[in-house]
Scaffold this active site. Structure first.
Site, PDB file in Angstrom:
ATOM      1  N   ASP A 190      -0.311   4.422   1.023  1.00 11.48           N
ATOM      2  CA  ASP A 190      -0.682   5.475   1.972  1.00 11.48           C
ATOM      3  C   ASP A 190       0.094   5.341   3.270  1.00 11.48           C
ATOM      4  O   ASP A 190       0.654   4.279   3.574  1.00 11.48           O
ATOM      5  CB  ASP A 190      -2.183   5.452   2.247  1.00 11.48           C
ATOM      6  CG  ASP A 190      -2.645   4.191   2.952  1.00 11.48           C
ATOM      7  OD1 ASP A 190      -2.257   3.094   2.511  1.00 11.48           O
ATOM      8  OD2 ASP A 190      -3.390   4.287   3.950  1.00 11.48           O
TER       9      ASP A 190
ATOM     10  N   HIS B 173       0.838  -1.200   0.000  1.00 12.71           N
ATOM     11  CA  HIS B 173       0.000   0.000   0.000  1.00 12.71           C
ATOM     12  C   HIS B 173       0.868   1.243   0.000  1.00 12.71           C
ATOM     13  O   HIS B 173       1.978   1.250   0.534  1.00 12.71           O
ATOM     14  CB  HIS B 173      -0.987  -0.003   1.169  1.00 12.71           C
ATOM     15  CG  HIS B 173      -0.373   0.107   2.530  1.00 12.71           C
ATOM     16  ND1 HIS B 173      -0.132   1.313   3.150  1.00 12.71           N
ATOM     17  CD2 HIS B 173       0.034  -0.850   3.412  1.00 12.71           C
ATOM     18  CE1 HIS B 173       0.389   1.099   4.347  1.00 12.71           C
ATOM     19  NE2 HIS B 173       0.509  -0.205   4.532  1.00 12.71           N
TER      20      HIS B 173
ATOM     21  N   ASP C 217       4.195  -6.021   3.759  1.00 11.52           N
ATOM     22  CA  ASP C 217       3.738  -4.936   4.621  1.00 11.52           C
ATOM     23  C   ASP C 217       4.076  -5.203   6.088  1.00 11.52           C
ATOM     24  O   ASP C 217       3.427  -4.677   6.979  1.00 11.52           O
ATOM     25  CB  ASP C 217       2.221  -4.771   4.446  1.00 11.52           C
ATOM     26  CG  ASP C 217       1.656  -3.542   5.133  1.00 11.52           C
ATOM     27  OD1 ASP C 217       2.432  -2.605   5.393  1.00 11.52           O
ATOM     28  OD2 ASP C 217       0.448  -3.527   5.416  1.00 11.52           O
TER      29      ASP C 217
ATOM     30  N   GLU D 222      -4.942   1.717   3.019  1.00 11.60           N
ATOM     31  CA  GLU D 222      -4.813   0.556   3.908  1.00 11.60           C
ATOM     32  C   GLU D 222      -4.851   0.986   5.360  1.00 11.60           C
ATOM     33  O   GLU D 222      -5.418   0.286   6.212  1.00 11.60           O
ATOM     34  CB  GLU D 222      -3.502  -0.188   3.615  1.00 11.60           C
ATOM     35  CG  GLU D 222      -3.338  -1.511   4.352  1.00 11.60           C
ATOM     36  CD  GLU D 222      -2.677  -1.380   5.729  1.00 11.60           C
ATOM     37  OE1 GLU D 222      -2.666  -2.371   6.485  1.00 11.60           O
ATOM     38  OE2 GLU D 222      -2.178  -0.267   6.044  1.00 11.60           O
ATOM     39  N   GLU D 223      -4.265   2.130   5.651  1.00 16.20           N
ATOM     40  CA  GLU D 223      -4.152   2.572   7.036  1.00 16.20           C
ATOM     41  C   GLU D 223      -5.502   2.953   7.659  1.00 16.20           C
ATOM     42  O   GLU D 223      -5.609   3.065   8.880  1.00 16.20           O
ATOM     43  CB  GLU D 223      -3.185   3.766   7.147  1.00 16.20           C
ATOM     44  CG  GLU D 223      -1.753   3.456   6.731  1.00 16.20           C
ATOM     45  CD  GLU D 223      -1.038   2.508   7.677  1.00 16.20           C
ATOM     46  OE1 GLU D 223      -1.657   2.066   8.656  1.00 16.20           O
ATOM     47  OE2 GLU D 223       0.140   2.201   7.416  1.00 16.20           O
TER      48      GLU D 223
ATOM     49  N   HIS E 161       4.417   4.071  12.078  1.00 12.71           N
ATOM     50  CA  HIS E 161       3.387   5.008  12.569  1.00 12.71           C
ATOM     51  C   HIS E 161       3.934   6.013  13.573  1.00 12.71           C
ATOM     52  O   HIS E 161       3.171   6.579  14.348  1.00 12.71           O
ATOM     53  CB  HIS E 161       2.197   4.267  13.203  1.00 12.71           C
ATOM     54  CG  HIS E 161       1.421   3.416  12.256  1.00 12.71           C
ATOM     55  ND1 HIS E 161       0.145   2.962  12.527  1.00 12.71           N
ATOM     56  CD2 HIS E 161       1.734   2.922  11.036  1.00 12.71           C
ATOM     57  CE1 HIS E 161      -0.292   2.231  11.528  1.00 12.71           C
ATOM     58  NE2 HIS E 161       0.662   2.187  10.603  1.00 12.71           N
TER      59      HIS E 161
ATOM     60  N   ASP F  63       6.220   2.015   6.124  1.00 17.14           N
ATOM     61  CA  ASP F  63       4.920   1.356   6.101  1.00 17.14           C
ATOM     62  C   ASP F  63       4.014   2.169   5.190  1.00 17.14           C
ATOM     63  O   ASP F  63       3.360   3.101   5.639  1.00 17.14           O
ATOM     64  CB  ASP F  63       4.362   1.283   7.529  1.00 17.14           C
ATOM     65  CG  ASP F  63       3.020   0.610   7.632  1.00 17.14           C
ATOM     66  OD1 ASP F  63       2.601  -0.041   6.656  1.00 17.14           O
ATOM     67  OD2 ASP F  63       2.368   0.745   8.675  1.00 17.14           O
TER      68      ASP F  63
END
Length: 410
Positions: free
Chosen positions: A80, A78, A197, A174-175, A379, A140
């Site tokens: 995002d 992903h 991921d 995805e997040e 994150h 990520d």
């Protein structure tokens, strides 16, 4: 182009998704990187490379001659990045870690200490991609994107490496839990897949939490506090009682491995109306159901004290453990383990303490374990990834695709 070069280019794009937007994708800026990836895939020579209307990127690597009958394998990642953490103007740089505190930002006094981040002890002497400590990095999952495209470039440059048809899909959002829903499985045309991921190099994930969200509403009665006796019913105090009754040892701060938890992520309110937002997580299905019943039971108890209709619990299941859908296809795990070993990495089966697009895709009919990217501390502003891990994961994916085409005979 190396995986590092790609990664540094991709993280220059701000692709943060939004939890509150109902647009598809949730933020238009994600399309900018999506369009760039579609152009790059087309320039590499993949078939059908394009940016779909919903923001997902598709492309297909044709099978080697004689391998057209091999089941199609999908590689997914992903583009995002996570909400709630600054993501604009990422200042990524490569540093060689020599031990001790790793200074990210001298002016603002931001540093990573091995006391707080013990994994740094394993990185002495290695080159790490870091930020200036004011934004996330975006490994990520832009690391996964870079590793997939670098592996594809390697396969195209070495036609002597046999492989079946490879489907590629890079998703937005995805997040915020929508990425897997953007994947058109009929168009993708794959029998099996892998999301790239995960975290530290060598992790193989095929078990994840069953997940639900619980919104708990408290309906109070507000009146002037000077006249409140036997009349005032404070919704915020009711919410506080609810929180106190949730098992305190079963929070993310006190659990690990396969242990589930209740996570309070939002609280707001006043005397008239209060709202709590909980995440419920558990690998075990029966325990997952018990956790939901526990919150409902607390609500029922409070209603007996404050009156019918004062507490309202809205439960919504989010995703389920992929284990049930992946284990019937053990070759997927065997192929991944052998691919890691061929790249000089000892694989480790690790349960995911979270979710992944692979879980939703597995339940939609595409068995899809999750592979490491090599990154750490996603994150957050202390995110980093070793350069060696970026390049090694690209090699792992090459071994995976070629090994699968040989039926696991690497």
């Amino acid at each position: 182009m190396t995986a590092l070069e790609r990664f540094l280019r991709y993280v220059s794009y701000d692709t943060q998704s939004s939890e509150t937007s109902q647009d598809t994708p949730s933020t238009p800026k994600q399309r900018l990187l999506g369009a760039e990836l579609a152009r790059e895939l087309q320039a590499l020579g993949l078939e059908g490379a394009h940016l779909a209307e919903n923001g997902a990127v598709y492309a297909w690597l044709p099978a080697s001659p004689g391998k057209e009958g091999v089941p199609v394998l999908a590689l997914l990642a992903h583009l995002d990045t996570a909400p709630r953490v600054p993501s604009e103007h990422v200042r990524a740089r490569v540093v060689r870690y020599q031990g001790g505190d790793l200074v990210l930002n001298q002016e603002q006094g931001i540093a990573m200490s091995p006391a707080d981040f013990p994994d740094l002890a394993d990185q002495v002497g290695r080159e790490l991609v870091v930020t200036d400590g004011t934004t996330l990095l975006g490994a990520d999952d832009k690391a996964g994107v870079a590793e997939i495209l670098t592996a594809l470039e390697t396969l195209l440059a070495h036609p002597e490496l046999p492989h079946g048809r490879v489907a590629v899909c890079i998703t937005p959002d995805e997040e915020v839990g929508r990425g897997a829903g953007y994947v058109d499985l009929d168009k993708l045309g794959a029998a099996f897949g892998y999301t790239v991921d995960g975290g530290p190099l060598g992790e193989l994930e095929y078990e994840n939490f069953n997940a639900a969200e619980a919104e708990v509403l408290f309906h109070g009665v507000n009146i002037h506090p000077g006249e409140g006796k036997n009349k005032l019913r404070n919704a915020s105090l009711m919410a506080a009682q609810f929180i106190a009754m949730v098992p305190p040892a079963e929070s993310p701060a006190h659990t690990e491995g396969y242990e589930g938890f209740y996570h309070l992520c939002t609280m707001e309110g006043d005397e008239s109306l209060a709202r709590l937002q909980w995440l419920i997580r558990d690998h075990d299905w029966d325990s997952f159901q018990r956790r939901k019943r526990t919150l409902e039971g607390i609500a029922f108890y409070l209603e007996t004290r404050y009156g019918l209709g004062t507490v309202e619990v809205k439960l919504t299941d989010s995703y389920y453990n992929m284990r049930e859908k992946v284990l019937p296809h053990p070759q997927l795990l065997d192929w991944a383990r052998e691919a890691f070993r061929r790249a000089g990495v000892e694989p480790r089966d690790v349960p995911i303490r979270g979710g992944t697009d692979g879980a939703q895709l597995s339940w939609r009919g595409l068995p899809c374990p999750n592979l490491s990217t090599g990154g750490y501390h996603f994150h957050g502003v202390y995110e980093y990834i070793p350069v060696q891990s970026l390049e090694t994961m690209a090699q792992v994916l090459v071994h995976l695709v070629t090994g699968a085409a040989q039926g696991g005979n690497f």
